[in-house]
Design an enzyme around this catalytic site. Structure first.
Site, PDB file in Angstrom:
ATOM      1  N   GLU A  65       0.202  -1.413   5.584  1.00 19.65           N
ATOM      2  CA  GLU A  65       1.252  -1.006   6.510  1.00 19.65           C
ATOM      3  C   GLU A  65       1.127   0.467   6.862  1.00 19.65           C
ATOM      4  O   GLU A  65       1.363   0.870   8.011  1.00 19.65           O
ATOM      5  CB  GLU A  65       2.632  -1.291   5.895  1.00 19.65           C
ATOM      6  CG  GLU A  65       3.806  -1.078   6.846  1.00 19.65           C
ATOM      7  CD  GLU A  65       4.374   0.336   6.863  1.00 19.65           C
ATOM      8  OE1 GLU A  65       5.230   0.630   7.724  1.00 19.65           O
ATOM      9  OE2 GLU A  65       3.952   1.168   6.015  1.00 19.65           O
TER      10      GLU A  65
ATOM     11  N   ASP B 123       0.825  -1.215   0.000  1.00 20.13           N
ATOM     12  CA  ASP B 123       0.000   0.000   0.000  1.00 20.13           C
ATOM     13  C   ASP B 123       0.852   1.255   0.000  1.00 20.13           C
ATOM     14  O   ASP B 123       2.029   1.238   0.390  1.00 20.13           O
ATOM     15  CB  ASP B 123      -0.944   0.007   1.203  1.00 20.13           C
ATOM     16  CG  ASP B 123      -0.209   0.054   2.547  1.00 20.13           C
ATOM     17  OD1 ASP B 123       0.803  -0.671   2.696  1.00 20.13           O
ATOM     18  OD2 ASP B 123      -0.651   0.800   3.433  1.00 20.13           O
TER      19      ASP B 123
END
Length: 410
Positions: free
Chosen positions: A174, A79
């Site tokens: 994350e 991400d």
């Protein structure tokens, strides 16, 4: 261009921004687009167990040696940050940077200048990849993914290179603190791991902040401003008072090294109700505990003035300093340091003024320090990465694997 650069340019053009507003895993479905691509690439490299589980991508390159070599893990996250747009990324390749200002976007007069970012001058004569000024770049952490995949490709296509079991994982979410929530440590199968999620060339990190988020809710009372005397309680002004009472010199803009901070990163409100969103960071556990107490005590102090329910505060711990979990396994750090020196990279051992999946994984039984990817200015339009640093990262990964292969734990 080299393989690692080609991979990177492909990955960054996929929008994988995570979202704190979603409770799904992954928090955004578009992260699965990259997950599926990576699973296919791992399968194409011959990793028969390449799989997606709860949005996480896993794969294993089996050992090709009879030696007792530790199983080594390599981890990066898919991400990109919610702080800035990751949609329609248009990376720009700057060949042989000349030390001058880089025009990212002439239409909006967006300039990447060494006056603002003097570290640019370290890369005169090197090739850089920048944004076009309208999005972040996504080197955090698609550079790490590209570097791991390139190293894995090299091992898969050079079977003569001796190595132990190599375990690979690419995590979602994350950037919103959930990257380790559903990580399958047992299924991953590594004895220890490295996250490829650091910044400039040479970074090697095994200390990170203790972290918490705090939400301060402030209740006011709204009446017509023409007849408000002694009746109106403006929650925005109360919020101002709360902000002003926290130490002005303990913010991200005024701290460095091992110094902690309070950081207000969002505010929403009106006269009736205002909400402040903070993150709290400190390396020392005692200081971290005191920071949380300071925020709680301040809310109580103001409640004594404005009423018992004017201020409410919710604090949620996010992650801890991994140092205590790494120290018993310092060979992991020492091997990375030796690998960097062997390929001509000066190790820069320093604390992470942030966190990685590795911080939480270290407390889940998988010691996981952090290695550089090469990027600068993450989470914004001024993000850039020198291409040679990515290539050096691949060399470091391969050298670590080589150094462990030279050992036999029988």
């Amino acid at each position: 261009m080299s393989q690692v650069i080609n991979r990177f340019l492909k990955y960054v053009q996929m929008d994988t921004q995570s979202s704190e507003d979603s409770q799904n895993t992954p928090s955004t479905g578009k992260q699965l687009d990259l997950a599926q691509l990576l699973q296919k690439e791992l399968t194409d490299l011959g990793l028969s167990d390449a799989r997606i589980k709860e949005g996480y991508v896993y794969g294993t390159l089996p050992a090709n040696s009879a030696k007792a070599i530790p199983a080594l893990g390599l981890i990066a996250h898919m991400d990109t940050s919610p702080d800035f747009s990751g949609e329609n990324v248009k990376p720009k390749v700057i060949e042989s940077y000349d030390g001058q200002e880089i025009v990212l976007n002439s239409e909006h007069n967006l300039i990447l200048s060494p006056r603002d970012f003097p570290e640019l001058l370290d890369y005169i004569g090197k090739s850089l990849i920048t944004t076009d000024g309208t999005t972040l770049l996504g080197a955090d952490d698609k550079a790490g993914i590209a570097e791991i995949m390139t190293a894995l490709d090299y091992l898969a296509t050079h079977p003569e290179v001796e190595h132990g079991k190599i375990c690979v994982a690419f995590t979602p979410d994350e950037e919103i603190g959930r990257g380790a929530d559903h990580f399958d440590v047992a299924g991953f199968g590594a004895d220890f791991a490295y996250t490829l999620d650091g910044g400039p060339l040479g970074e090697l990190e095994y200390e990170n902040f203790n972290a918490a988020k705090a939400i301060v809710k402030i209740k006011g009372r709204n009446v017509h401003p023409g007849s408000a005397k002694n009746k109106m309680i403006n929650s925005i002004l109360l919020a101002n008072e709360y902000i002003a009472k926290l130490p002005a010199q303990e913010t991200p803009a005024t701290t460095e090294g091992y110094e902690g901070f309070y950081h207000i990163n969002d505010i929403k409100g009106d006269v009736e109700e205002t909400t402040l969103y903070y993150i709290i960071r400190d390396f020392d556990q005692d200081s971290f505990t005191k920071r949380k107490a300071t925020m709680l005590n301040l809310a109580e102090e103001l409640n004594q003035i404005y009423g018992s329910d004017a201020f409410s505060l919710e604090i949620t711990d996010q992650y801890q300093n991994m140092k205590e979990k790494i120290i018993p396994f310092m060979h992991i750090v020492e091997k990375a340091q030796a690998a960097m020196e062997a390929v001509g990279v000066k190790p820069l051992i320093q604390p992470i003024r942030g966190g990685t999946d590795g911080a939480r994984l270290s407390f889940m039984g998988l010691p996981t320090p952090n290695l550089f990817t090469g990027g600068h200015n993450y989470h914004g339009r001024y993000e850039f990465i020198p291409t040679f640093a990515m290539e050096k990262s691949v060399e470091v990964i391969l050298k670590i694997i080589e150094l462990y292969a030279k050992e036999d734990l029988h």
